[in-house]
Motif scaffolding. Structure first.
Motif: not given
Length: 176
Positions: A68, A70, A82, A85, A101, A116, A118, A131, A134
Motif C-alpha cells: 500500500i 499512502a 491511500v 493497494v 490498512l 482516510l 482514496t 474499503f 475496512f
C-alpha cells in the motif's frame, strides 16, 4: 513489524515499513496485479523511501505479496490518502488489504488521522469491497462522490475516479 498467521496457519504474513531497496519488487508486484495503474520503478523507489512511514509491504514466507502506498495530505494532515493497494493473487481472500490498512493507521505518524481518502473507479469491485470491509470493521463511515472525471481530468484516457472518504471512529466520536 507485525507477524500474522494466515488462515491456513502454516504461512506467516509479515507487515513492515518499506525501504528504498523494495522499490523494484513493489514495481514487479504492481505490474502483476492487473488492472492496477503502473507507475515507474523510480516512482515506487521514491514512495518506499520518502513516504515509507505511511506505506506498507506484506511478505508471505519472504515473498512480497502486498503493498500500500499512502501519504498524509499536505494541506490536511488529518487525512491519509491511500494511493494504491496491491495484493498478489496467491494472497487474496485472506484479509491482507485490511491488515495493511490497519498497520499504517496503527503507527505513531498517523495517530492524528481522522479520515482516510482514496479514489476508485466504478468498475473496480475489489477496491470497493476492500474499503467497504475496512470501513465496516473499523466502525468508520464511508461516503463517496465523483472526483477526477474522465473528460475533465483524464482527457478521455482513463475512467473517472470516485473520491471515497472513510471518517474514522475517533473522528466521529469527537464530532458527536
Amino acid at each position: 513489524m507485525d507477524s500474522i498467521r494466515s488462515k491456513t496457519q502454516k504461512d506467516t504474513l509479515r507487515l513492515r515499513t518499506p525501504s528504498a531497496t523494495d522499490g523494484a519488487k513493489v514495481w514487479d508486484l504492481v505490474r502483476n496485479c492487473k488492472p492496477l495503474d503502473e507507475n515507474s520503478m523510480y516512482c515506487n523507489i521514491i514512495q518506499c523511501d520518502h513516504f515509507a512511514e505511511t506505506c506498507v509491504v506484506a511478505e508471505l514466507n519472504g515473498k512480497m505479496v502486498g503493498w500500500i502506498s499512502a501519504y498524509l495530505v499536505p494541506s490536511d494532515p488529518d487525512t491519509l490518502f491511500v494511493w494504491q493497494v496491491a495484493v498478489a493473487p496467491e494472497a487474496r481472500g485472506h484479509g491482507v488489504g485490511v491488515r495493511m490498512l490497519k498497520d499504517i493507521l496503527d503507527r505513531d505518524v498517523t495517530s492524528d488521522v481522522e479520515r482516510l481518502h482514496t479514489t476508485i473507479t466504478d468498475d473496480n469491485d475489489a477496491s470497493w469491497a476492500l474499503f467497504r470491509k475496512f470501513s465496516r470493521i473499523s466502525g468508520g463511515d464511508l461516503t463517496s462522490k465523483s472526483h477526477y472525471t474522465k473528460d475533465q481530468h483524464f482527457q478521455d484516457c482513463h475512467s473517472s475516479e470516485n473520491l471515497v472518504i472513510i471518517e474514522l471512529p475517533e473522528a466521529l466520536a469527537r464530532a458527536a
